[in-house]
Design a protein around this motif. Structure first.
Motif, PDB file in Angstrom:
ATOM      1  N   UNK A   1      40.080  30.821  60.933  1.00 46.63           N
ATOM      2  CA  UNK A   1      38.853  30.044  61.009  1.00 46.63           C
ATOM      3  C   UNK A   1      38.047  30.087  59.729  1.00 46.63           C
ATOM      4  N   UNK A   2      38.564  30.995  58.872  1.00 44.96           N
ATOM      5  CA  UNK A   2      37.804  31.048  57.494  1.00 44.96           C
ATOM      6  C   UNK A   2      38.401  30.187  56.473  1.00 44.96           C
ATOM      7  N   UNK A   3      39.436  29.309  56.916  1.00 44.68           N
ATOM      8  CA  UNK A   3      40.231  28.373  55.846  1.00 44.68           C
ATOM      9  C   UNK A   3      39.434  26.810  56.101  1.00 44.68           C
ATOM     10  N   UNK A   4      39.430  26.291  55.336  1.00 51.29           N
ATOM     11  CA  UNK A   4      38.874  24.600  55.441  1.00 51.29           C
ATOM     12  C   UNK A   4      40.050  23.839  56.165  1.00 51.29           C
ATOM     13  N   UNK A   5      39.769  23.456  57.237  1.00 52.94           N
ATOM     14  CA  UNK A   5      41.047  22.346  57.951  1.00 52.94           C
ATOM     15  C   UNK A   5      41.877  21.800  56.916  1.00 52.94           C
ATOM     16  N   UNK A   6      41.316  21.313  55.912  1.00 51.92           N
ATOM     17  CA  UNK A   6      42.134  20.411  54.803  1.00 51.92           C
ATOM     18  C   UNK A   6      43.100  21.409  54.177  1.00 51.92           C
TER      19      UNK A   6
ATOM     20  N   UNK B   1      57.120  13.987  63.124  1.00 45.32           N
ATOM     21  CA  UNK B   1      55.806  12.884  62.780  1.00 45.32           C
ATOM     22  C   UNK B   1      54.763  13.166  63.789  1.00 45.32           C
ATOM     23  N   UNK B   2      54.772  13.694  65.100  1.00 49.36           N
ATOM     24  CA  UNK B   2      53.819  13.837  65.930  1.00 49.36           C
ATOM     25  C   UNK B   2      52.940  14.978  65.491  1.00 49.36           C
ATOM     26  N   UNK B   3      53.590  16.073  65.028  1.00 52.32           N
ATOM     27  CA  UNK B   3      52.997  17.363  64.361  1.00 52.32           C
ATOM     28  C   UNK B   3      52.320  16.784  63.270  1.00 52.32           C
ATOM     29  N   UNK B   4      52.943  16.201  62.362  1.00 56.30           N
ATOM     30  CA  UNK B   4      52.042  15.683  61.077  1.00 56.30           C
ATOM     31  C   UNK B   4      50.692  14.768  61.461  1.00 56.30           C
ATOM     32  N   UNK B   5      51.056  13.934  62.419  1.00 54.72           N
ATOM     33  CA  UNK B   5      49.544  13.177  63.006  1.00 54.72           C
ATOM     34  C   UNK B   5      48.617  14.047  63.417  1.00 54.72           C
TER      35      UNK B   5
ATOM     36  N   UNK C   1      41.430  15.714  58.731  1.00 55.27           N
ATOM     37  CA  UNK C   1      40.637  14.817  58.181  1.00 55.27           C
ATOM     38  C   UNK C   1      39.389  14.900  59.213  1.00 55.27           C
ATOM     39  N   UNK C   2      39.440  15.209  60.387  1.00 53.08           N
ATOM     40  CA  UNK C   2      37.967  14.942  61.124  1.00 53.08           C
ATOM     41  C   UNK C   2      37.292  16.131  60.748  1.00 53.08           C
ATOM     42  N   UNK C   3      37.836  17.426  60.632  1.00 55.24           N
ATOM     43  CA  UNK C   3      37.133  18.779  60.701  1.00 55.24           C
ATOM     44  C   UNK C   3      37.072  19.367  59.338  1.00 55.24           C
ATOM     45  N   UNK C   4      38.059  18.895  58.548  1.00 52.90           N
ATOM     46  CA  UNK C   4      37.854  19.332  57.128  1.00 52.90           C
ATOM     47  C   UNK C   4      36.851  18.713  56.160  1.00 52.90           C
ATOM     48  N   UNK C   5      36.609  19.367  55.130  1.00 48.45           N
ATOM     49  CA  UNK C   5      35.888  18.833  53.964  1.00 48.45           C
ATOM     50  C   UNK C   5      36.452  18.914  52.643  1.00 48.45           C
TER      51      UNK C   5
END
Length: 198
Positions: free
Chosen positions: A36-41, A119-123, A130-134
């Motif tokens: 939770x402390x890590x940026x999603x990106x 591919x599904x895991x990658x997507x 990309x949606x939750x990261x900064x």
């Protein structure tokens, strides 16, 4: 391509930004499971570096017929990433054996279902990162953490390595490398389909 190994090694040893070792805040977060402390990106790119070795192991096993075996480099890439893959380009000789050493395993690992799963895991990771990261958060982590600094360069080199492979195995599909990892998986599926049609 071959000399990028030395560039990566020099960068990792002398120019990587941020704290290293157990003082690295991102490494501490990974080791303690405090994601939770890590940026999603950061999590996305870190996870990509866990998927890339599966992809390259499948490809290396499929065409492991040069004088120097490819499988040790492929297996080492699970821990060392591009540090393990790029040296193979130095040691590989042009002489080929009659058939690949572990071709059947290579084809199993690069099967349609295996590539689809990756591919599904990658997507999913793309959506999460990309949606939750900064990008600002990723930049801060890059400057604070030697781990993030090195893994970013490692990731970029693997993308370039993907472009080199796509140009060789699936000419005309080089644009797929602009979609890191997912593009390489799609190119692998295209190449495999062509092999089966021969």
């Amino acid at each position: 391509m071959k000399w990028t190994f030395f560039a990566l090694l020099i960068y990792a040893l002398f120019f990587a930004t941020g704290q290293g070792g157990m003082e690295d805040p991102i490494l501490q977060a990974f080791l303690s499971g405090e994601f939770g402390k890590l940026d999603p990106l950061v999590t996305m790119v870190f996870s990509f570096l866990g998927i890339f070795p599966f992809f390259w192991t499948a490809l290396y096993f499929r065409s492991d017929q040069y004088a120097v075996p490819a499988w040790p480099f492929a297996l080492l890439s699970f821990g060392l990433g591009a540090f393990a893959l790029l040296p193979y380009l130095f040691f590989r000789k042009k002489e080929k054996k009659a058939r690949p050493r572990v071709q059947n395993i290579g084809y199993a690992l690069s099967s349609r279902w295996a590539m689809l799963t990756l591919l599904l895991i990658t997507l999913f990771l793309y959506i999460y990162g990309l949606l939750f990261g900064s990008f600002i958060g990723y930049k801060e982590a890059f400057l604070q953490s030697s781990l993030v600094s090195v893994m970013t360069v490692d990731f970029l080199l693997l993308v370039i390595y993907s472009w080199w492979w796509i140009r060789k195995e699936a000419p005309g599909k080089e644009w797929l490398c602009f979609f890191p990892l997912s593009g390489a998986l799609i190119a692998c599926a295209i190449s495999l389909r062509k092999d089966r049609q021969r």
